[in-house]
Design a protein around this motif. Sequence first.
Motif, PDB file in Angstrom:
ATOM      1  N   ALA A 125       0.883  -1.286  -0.048  1.00 62.77           N
ATOM      2  CA  ALA A 125      -0.186   0.045   0.130  1.00 62.77           C
ATOM      3  C   ALA A 125       0.721   1.306  -0.087  1.00 62.77           C
ATOM      4  O   ALA A 125       0.432   2.216  -0.672  1.00 62.77           O
ATOM      5  N   PRO A 126       2.026   1.366   0.997  1.00 63.07           N
ATOM      6  CA  PRO A 126       2.672   2.705   0.777  1.00 63.07           C
ATOM      7  C   PRO A 126       3.592   2.916  -0.512  1.00 63.07           C
ATOM      8  O   PRO A 126       3.846   3.799  -0.711  1.00 63.07           O
ATOM      9  N   ASN A 127       3.676   1.757  -1.367  1.00 60.53           N
ATOM     10  CA  ASN A 127       4.403   1.985  -2.161  1.00 60.53           C
ATOM     11  C   ASN A 127       3.941   1.758  -3.703  1.00 60.53           C
ATOM     12  O   ASN A 127       4.298   1.794  -4.642  1.00 60.53           O
ATOM     13  N   MET A 128       2.654   1.496  -3.633  1.00 62.08           N
ATOM     14  CA  MET A 128       1.851   0.948  -4.814  1.00 62.08           C
ATOM     15  C   MET A 128       1.817   2.100  -5.768  1.00 62.08           C
ATOM     16  O   MET A 128       2.029   1.889  -7.166  1.00 62.08           O
ATOM     17  N   ALA A 129       1.359   3.458  -5.567  1.00 64.58           N
ATOM     18  CA  ALA A 129       1.030   4.396  -6.300  1.00 64.58           C
ATOM     19  C   ALA A 129       2.618   4.591  -6.967  1.00 64.58           C
ATOM     20  O   ALA A 129       2.543   5.013  -8.082  1.00 64.58           O
ATOM     21  N   LEU A 130       3.496   4.969  -6.229  1.00 59.10           N
ATOM     22  CA  LEU A 130       4.951   5.205  -6.525  1.00 59.10           C
ATOM     23  C   LEU A 130       5.304   4.091  -7.799  1.00 59.10           C
ATOM     24  O   LEU A 130       5.840   4.777  -8.778  1.00 59.10           O
ATOM     25  N   ILE A 131       5.335   2.884  -7.208  1.00 67.24           N
ATOM     26  CA  ILE A 131       5.667   1.954  -8.230  1.00 67.24           C
ATOM     27  C   ILE A 131       4.891   1.947  -9.535  1.00 67.24           C
ATOM     28  O   ILE A 131       5.852   1.891 -10.781  1.00 67.24           O
ATOM     29  N   SER A 132       3.676   2.207  -9.519  1.00 74.01           N
ATOM     30  CA  SER A 132       2.814   2.238 -10.704  1.00 74.01           C
ATOM     31  C   SER A 132       3.226   3.350 -11.698  1.00 74.01           C
ATOM     32  O   SER A 132       3.325   3.534 -12.806  1.00 74.01           O
ATOM     33  N   ALA A 133       3.397   4.486 -10.814  1.00 74.45           N
ATOM     34  CA  ALA A 133       3.751   5.753 -11.624  1.00 74.45           C
ATOM     35  C   ALA A 133       5.209   5.783 -12.434  1.00 74.45           C
ATOM     36  O   ALA A 133       5.265   6.038 -13.407  1.00 74.45           O
ATOM     37  N   LEU A 134       6.050   5.006 -11.512  1.00 77.56           N
ATOM     38  CA  LEU A 134       7.475   4.851 -12.463  1.00 77.56           C
ATOM     39  C   LEU A 134       7.371   4.029 -13.407  1.00 77.56           C
ATOM     40  O   LEU A 134       7.849   4.286 -14.508  1.00 77.56           O
ATOM     41  N   ASN A 135       6.531   2.940 -13.251  1.00 71.18           N
ATOM     42  CA  ASN A 135       6.410   1.745 -14.496  1.00 71.18           C
ATOM     43  C   ASN A 135       5.792   2.799 -15.734  1.00 71.18           C
ATOM     44  O   ASN A 135       6.215   2.385 -16.843  1.00 71.18           O
ATOM     45  N   GLN A 136       4.677   3.497 -15.486  1.00 68.47           N
ATOM     46  CA  GLN A 136       4.095   4.344 -16.621  1.00 68.47           C
ATOM     47  C   GLN A 136       4.987   5.318 -17.077  1.00 68.47           C
ATOM     48  O   GLN A 136       5.067   5.411 -18.036  1.00 68.47           O
ATOM     49  N   GLY A 137       5.952   5.870 -16.312  1.00 69.57           N
ATOM     50  CA  GLY A 137       7.029   6.880 -16.518  1.00 69.57           C
ATOM     51  C   GLY A 137       7.959   6.157 -17.641  1.00 69.57           C
ATOM     52  O   GLY A 137       8.008   6.845 -18.773  1.00 69.57           O
ATOM     53  N   TRP A 138       8.135   5.119 -17.299  1.00 69.39           N
ATOM     54  CA  TRP A 138       9.079   4.277 -18.344  1.00 69.39           C
ATOM     55  C   TRP A 138       8.452   3.970 -19.661  1.00 69.39           C
ATOM     56  O   TRP A 138       9.205   4.238 -20.566  1.00 69.39           O
ATOM     57  N   TRP A 139       7.029   3.555 -19.593  1.00 68.95           N
ATOM     58  CA  TRP A 139       6.556   3.308 -20.857  1.00 68.95           C
ATOM     59  C   TRP A 139       6.101   4.758 -21.595  1.00 68.95           C
ATOM     60  O   TRP A 139       6.460   4.575 -22.853  1.00 68.95           O
ATOM     61  N   VAL A 140       5.872   5.979 -20.980  1.00 65.82           N
ATOM     62  CA  VAL A 140       5.590   7.077 -21.545  1.00 65.82           C
ATOM     63  C   VAL A 140       7.085   7.417 -22.174  1.00 65.82           C
ATOM     64  O   VAL A 140       7.098   8.035 -23.349  1.00 65.82           O
ATOM     65  N   LEU A 141       7.953   7.213 -21.567  1.00 69.68           N
ATOM     66  CA  LEU A 141       9.455   7.822 -21.938  1.00 69.68           C
ATOM     67  C   LEU A 141       9.661   6.823 -23.182  1.00 69.68           C
ATOM     68  O   LEU A 141      10.308   7.620 -24.297  1.00 69.68           O
ATOM     69  N   GLY A 142       9.628   5.729 -23.341  1.00 70.30           N
ATOM     70  CA  GLY A 142       9.713   4.990 -24.423  1.00 70.30           C
ATOM     71  C   GLY A 142       9.115   5.277 -25.653  1.00 70.30           C
ATOM     72  O   GLY A 142       9.582   5.456 -26.552  1.00 70.30           O
ATOM     73  N   THR A 143       7.689   5.565 -25.391  1.00 73.30           N
ATOM     74  CA  THR A 143       6.824   6.063 -26.151  1.00 73.30           C
ATOM     75  C   THR A 143       7.255   7.264 -27.082  1.00 73.30           C
ATOM     76  O   THR A 143       7.223   7.358 -28.231  1.00 73.30           O
ATOM     77  N   THR A 144       7.675   8.284 -25.992  1.00 68.64           N
ATOM     78  CA  THR A 144       7.912   9.476 -26.523  1.00 68.64           C
ATOM     79  C   THR A 144       9.347   9.379 -27.573  1.00 68.64           C
ATOM     80  O   THR A 144       9.471   9.935 -28.479  1.00 68.64           O
ATOM     81  N   LEU A 145      10.456   8.470 -27.096  1.00 71.01           N
ATOM     82  CA  LEU A 145      11.711   8.418 -27.833  1.00 71.01           C
ATOM     83  C   LEU A 145      11.107   7.676 -29.137  1.00 71.01           C
ATOM     84  O   LEU A 145      11.756   8.219 -30.283  1.00 71.01           O
ATOM     85  N   GLY A 146      10.123   6.815 -29.311  1.00 70.36           N
ATOM     86  CA  GLY A 146       9.899   6.032 -30.498  1.00 70.36           C
ATOM     87  C   GLY A 146       9.253   6.948 -31.605  1.00 70.36           C
ATOM     88  O   GLY A 146       9.301   6.999 -32.446  1.00 70.36           O
ATOM     89  N   ALA A 147       8.384   7.828 -30.883  1.00 71.57           N
ATOM     90  CA  ALA A 147       7.390   8.677 -31.785  1.00 71.57           C
ATOM     91  C   ALA A 147       8.386   9.635 -32.343  1.00 71.57           C
ATOM     92  O   ALA A 147       8.235   9.996 -33.695  1.00 71.57           O
ATOM     93  N   VAL A 148       9.404  10.274 -31.546  1.00 75.10           N
ATOM     94  CA  VAL A 148      10.581  11.121 -32.054  1.00 75.10           C
ATOM     95  C   VAL A 148      11.139  10.447 -33.326  1.00 75.10           C
ATOM     96  O   VAL A 148      11.446  10.896 -34.343  1.00 75.10           O
ATOM     97  N   LEU A 149      11.676   9.076 -32.840  1.00 76.45           N
ATOM     98  CA  LEU A 149      12.645   8.518 -33.790  1.00 76.45           C
ATOM     99  C   LEU A 149      11.524   8.505 -34.953  1.00 76.45           C
ATOM    100  O   LEU A 149      12.204   8.285 -36.349  1.00 76.45           O
ATOM    101  N   GLY A 150      10.494   7.889 -34.952  1.00 76.07           N
ATOM    102  CA  GLY A 150       9.692   7.311 -36.142  1.00 76.07           C
ATOM    103  C   GLY A 150       9.309   8.369 -37.003  1.00 76.07           C
ATOM    104  O   GLY A 150       8.948   8.303 -38.236  1.00 76.07           O
ATOM    105  N   SER A 151       9.237   9.831 -36.215  1.00 79.95           N
ATOM    106  CA  SER A 151       8.896  10.797 -37.363  1.00 79.95           C
ATOM    107  C   SER A 151      10.322  11.331 -38.061  1.00 79.95           C
ATOM    108  O   SER A 151      10.285  12.338 -38.926  1.00 79.95           O
ATOM    109  N   MET A 152      11.354  10.895 -37.595  1.00 83.51           N
ATOM    110  CA  MET A 152      12.764  11.134 -38.104  1.00 83.51           C
ATOM    111  C   MET A 152      13.282  10.406 -39.210  1.00 83.51           C
ATOM    112  O   MET A 152      14.025  10.850 -40.203  1.00 83.51           O
ATOM    113  N   ALA A 153      13.158   9.136 -38.895  1.00 84.88           N
ATOM    114  CA  ALA A 153      13.946   8.075 -39.760  1.00 84.88           C
ATOM    115  C   ALA A 153      13.256   6.797 -39.708  1.00 84.88           C
ATOM    116  O   ALA A 153      12.537   6.450 -38.853  1.00 84.88           O
ATOM    117  N   GLN A 154      13.679   5.930 -40.796  1.00 83.93           N
ATOM    118  CA  GLN A 154      13.198   4.432 -40.862  1.00 83.93           C
ATOM    119  C   GLN A 154      14.212   3.661 -40.225  1.00 83.93           C
ATOM    120  O   GLN A 154      15.697   3.667 -40.624  1.00 83.93           O
TER     121      GLN A 154
END
Length: 231
Positions: A125-154
């Motif tokens: 309970a004390p760590n659930m929200a933080l763990i969830s937020a960090l994990n989503q942060g990793w996914w959003v970070l990856g998505t952002t990198l991929g979106a930038v890369l996808g718009s620039m090159a094959q």
Amino acid sequence: MSRPASNPLSIPSLTAPVAMGYVPLGAVFGFLFVQSGGSGWLAVASSLLIYAGAAQFMMVPMLYAGLPISAIVLATLVLNLRHVFYGLSLLNTLPARRLARWYSIFALTDETYAVLTALPAQARAPNMALISALNQGWWVLGTTLGAVLGSMAQVGLTGLDFVLAALFAVLAVEQWRARRDAVPIWIALAAYAIGCVLMPSQALAIAIALCLLAAALRPARPVPTTGAAHD
């Protein structure tokens, strides 16, 4: 006099295996979304507001094919229905604060569930929200990198399809370290082997059904309450 540590758990280290899977996988999603004609900001928005992993990958060809939103919503509901059972098993350890509780329910994924259930029950309970937020942060970070890369090159994506399998292998090891019980791993391997023999095209679905049946029939085993698995 030294102060006792109030929280011996290192949350970033707990989410590090998830980061190693989520960042490259999120990048693949963002890349594919943009390469399929979608806007980069929509890819990032979907990872912020939908955050459904496999369902997001499924969404890309469905949007590209012009399927109606209702069909995509229904398919996402069916694919993520398993999260209902995840949530039921965590009801007694959800955060007390309303915002943290609702966010933890929204952000519950397979990998986050694996990390949480490897923790001692009193530490969830004390760590659930933080763990969830960090994990989503990793996914959003990856998505952002991929979106930038996808718009620039094959860029070729050969080999990245194994990242998810490697991630689940690491999480399975962490589960074993926390519970010291190898029986679920052997059950999963046997169930998948049976599925491959009976119906190779539906082996995963058969394996999941057999694992659920085995879990229902197997006597409950006490879960260790110490944090020894995370030293």
